[in-house]
Design an enzyme around this catalytic site. Structure first.
Site, PDB file in Angstrom:
ATOM      1  N   SER A 176      -3.339 -16.532  17.376  1.00 31.89           N
ATOM      2  CA  SER A 176      -2.555 -15.321  17.622  1.00 31.89           C
ATOM      3  C   SER A 176      -2.638 -14.346  16.447  1.00 31.89           C
ATOM      4  O   SER A 176      -3.741 -13.984  16.035  1.00 31.89           O
ATOM      5  CB  SER A 176      -1.121 -15.747  17.932  1.00 31.89           C
ATOM      6  OG  SER A 176      -0.520 -14.810  18.751  1.00 31.89           O
ATOM      7  N   HIS A 231      -0.210 -19.072  26.080  1.00 34.24           N
ATOM      8  CA  HIS A 231      -0.515 -18.644  24.707  1.00 34.24           C
ATOM      9  C   HIS A 231      -0.104 -19.767  23.749  1.00 34.24           C
ATOM     10  O   HIS A 231       1.093 -20.007  23.550  1.00 34.24           O
ATOM     11  CB  HIS A 231       0.307 -17.381  24.449  1.00 34.24           C
ATOM     12  CG  HIS A 231       0.080 -16.761  23.122  1.00 34.24           C
ATOM     13  ND1 HIS A 231      -1.081 -16.113  22.793  1.00 34.24           N
ATOM     14  CD2 HIS A 231       0.878 -16.686  22.024  1.00 34.24           C
ATOM     15  CE1 HIS A 231      -0.980 -15.648  21.560  1.00 34.24           C
ATOM     16  NE2 HIS A 231       0.192 -15.988  21.071  1.00 34.24           N
TER      17      HIS A 231
HETATM   18  C1  GCU Z   1       3.171 -11.050  19.654  1.00 33.13           C
HETATM   19  C2  GCU Z   1       2.185  -9.956  19.351  1.00 33.13           C
HETATM   20  C3  GCU Z   1       0.752 -10.453  19.374  1.00 33.13           C
HETATM   21  C4  GCU Z   1       0.608 -11.664  18.495  1.00 33.13           C
HETATM   22  C5  GCU Z   1       1.626 -12.696  18.854  1.00 33.13           C
HETATM   23  C6  GCU Z   1       1.667 -13.911  17.927  1.00 33.13           C
HETATM   24  O1  GCU Z   1       3.047 -11.452  20.971  1.00 33.13           O
HETATM   25  O2  GCU Z   1       2.384  -8.918  20.276  1.00 33.13           O
HETATM   26  O3  GCU Z   1      -0.141  -9.437  18.935  1.00 33.13           O
HETATM   27  O4  GCU Z   1      -0.710 -12.169  18.583  1.00 33.13           O
HETATM   28  O5  GCU Z   1       2.923 -12.141  18.797  1.00 33.13           O
HETATM   29  O6  GCU Z   1       1.218 -13.848  16.822  1.00 33.13           O
HETATM   30  O7  GCU Z   1       2.234 -14.931  18.357  1.00 33.13           O
END
Ligand code: GCU
Length: 447
Positions: free
Chosen positions: A286, A427
């Site tokens: 992420s 995710h």
């Molecule tokens: C949020 C953000 C993302 C990121 C994510 C994370 O969802 O919008 O860009 O990748 O957090 O780091 O868990």
């Protein structure tokens, strides 16, 4: 200028029409203020998840004509690569300082881990400049049965080293943490309740069993993940390099995390005898996957990179504006990128770069981009396209690019010099992802 985006907005819902009026009206009143531009991207934001509404776009070329026709490709690529890297640094992540600092890496603890299969070592990395001192804790696991330095992974965690394994010996970070009851955070401080709470993301024993090592540090030890106008964390070591209206191209938090990862690699290369510092793959999930790509793009000492569900600002193409967009990320996380990046809110077409070029900056080192089927916010197709298009350049070194022509079905991995998979599910980073990363990393095995 806004062609593709305007079309998208015109075919949208009623709120989009209001946004359009607002968009046209706003620049009349807002000068050049970046904050004004950041705010423009937010009101009424609804993520687009419809392929039919992805704007038409033209990606900037990885190779310009001069480079692609050069007799001496490696020399020409060196120049072109620097051009692209500079554009990413100046317009997006922000430049890291090049002023001097001192680094001391001291081991403060070691012992057995993983039922005696691993050696656990903890190092305190102290960075000093005229402005002050800053420490980062590095946790390292290497297989005990290895009789020579091992290749391995280096990655940051979201909540601290003690969350990675349920091991009472692991020091608990003193740095600021994001609120999370699940991770045992109280008043933004980590507690022992967080021990092992992220272990599903860090299958240390599985990694050790393949003969590889793994090293990790807490991202907040490098730079706390909140907007403090770039004053704390390693930013504080270089006060003259702080981003400002006069210096809008300077480093945001992602660039600070990347700089920190390079300092941790210094430590692995010079002070951790069990780790082969020339065979370290930087990995991240992420926001830390965005960081992994930018780190390897800047620091060619990293032998490869793995970006897990990195999305917008990571592997996903910005121009697709699918799921999270440039405007949205700059609004929600104004500290991640340089102030300059805010110019591209609702204005991706004007970006001099796009994320397939970030993948190309890693060539010819191994690179793995991974997505998850339910993670539409991160735009799996946009991530796949970056790996596909960025990977095309690997042919120049005689390596295949991504051996997939289209976004694969979930749970199919294409592992090679340029790798991609779309895991079924949400995710996250889990053992299934790691199984494929371990397979991928076999290409770092000693010949
Ligand atoms: C949020 C953000 C993302 C990121 C994510 C994370 O969802 O919008 O860009 O990748 O957090 O780091 O868990």
């Amino acid at each position: 200028m806004l062609g593709g985006r305007l079309r998208q907005i015109l075919t949208g819902h009623i709120w989009s029409h209001c946004l359009l009026i607002w968009l046209i009206g706003c620049p009349l009143f807002l000068g050049k203020a970046f904050l004004g531009k950041a705010a423009m991207a937010q009101p009424g934001f609804v993520a687009n998840y419809d392929e039919g509404r992805v704007p038409e776009y033209r990606l900037p070329a990885i190779l310009d004509q001069e480079t692609s026709q050069a007799d001496d490709f490696p020399a020409a690529w060196k120049v072109r690569r620097e051009e692209i890297r500079h554009a990413f640094a100046n317009q997006m992540y922000g430049t890291a300082p090049d002023s001097p600092y001192q680094l001391v890496c001291e081991r403060f603890e070691s012992g057995d881990s993983c039922s005696g299969k691993a050696l656990r070592q903890q190092f305190r990395v102290t960075l000093s400049t005229e402005a002050g001192r800053h420490t980062i804790d590095l946790l390292v696991f290497t297989p005990k049965r290895a009789n020579k330095p091992v290749p391995g992974f280096l990655g940051l965690s979201f909540y601290g080293n003690h969350t990675v394994v349920p091991d009472e010996q692991v020091a608990i970070t003193q740095s600021w943490c994001r609120a999370s009851a699940d991770k045992g955070v109280e008043n933004h401080r980590a507690t022992a309740d967080g021990r092992g709470t992220s272990q599903s993301r860090w299958p240390v024993e599985m990694i050790i069993e393949t003969g590889m090592g793994v090293a990790t540090a807490y991202c907040g030890d490098i730079d706390p993940d909140y907007d403090d106008d770039f004053r704390n964390g390693v930013h504080a070591l270089f006060p003259d390099h702080r981003p400002s209206a006069e210096q809008p191209h300077r480093w945001g938090t992602i660039a600070a995390w990347s700089w920190g990862l390079s300092r941790l690699l210094d430590c692995l290369q010079n002070d951790v005898a069990e780790f082969d510092g020339d065979r370290v793959v930087v990995i991240g999930h992420s926001r830390l996957g965005k960081t992994a790509l930018w780190t390897a793009a800047n620091d060619v000492r990293f032998a490869g990179a793995i970006s897990n569900n990195s999305g917008c600002g990571g592997a996903a193409l910005s121009r697709r504006a699918f799921g999270e967009t440039v405007g949205r990320i700059n609004h929600s996380f104004p500290h991640w990128f340089s102030p300059n990046f805010k110019q591209y809110n609702l204005n991706e077409d004007q970006l001099p770069i796009d994320q397939h070029q970030l993948v190309a900056l890693l060539a010819p080192r191994p690179v793995y981009v991974a997505s998850a089927s339910d993670d539409r916010w991160a735009d799996p197709r946009g991530e796949f396209l970056s790996a596909k298009l960025g990977g095309e350049i690997y042919g120049r070194w005689g390596f295949s690019g991504l051996e997939l022509d289209q976004l694969p079905d979930p749970d199919r991995a294409s592992v090679g010099r340029v790798s991609y998979h779309l895991r079924q599910g949400k995710h996250d980073i889990n053992a299934w992802d790691w199984q494929h990363y371990l397979h991928f990393a076999q290409q770092l095995a000693a010949p």
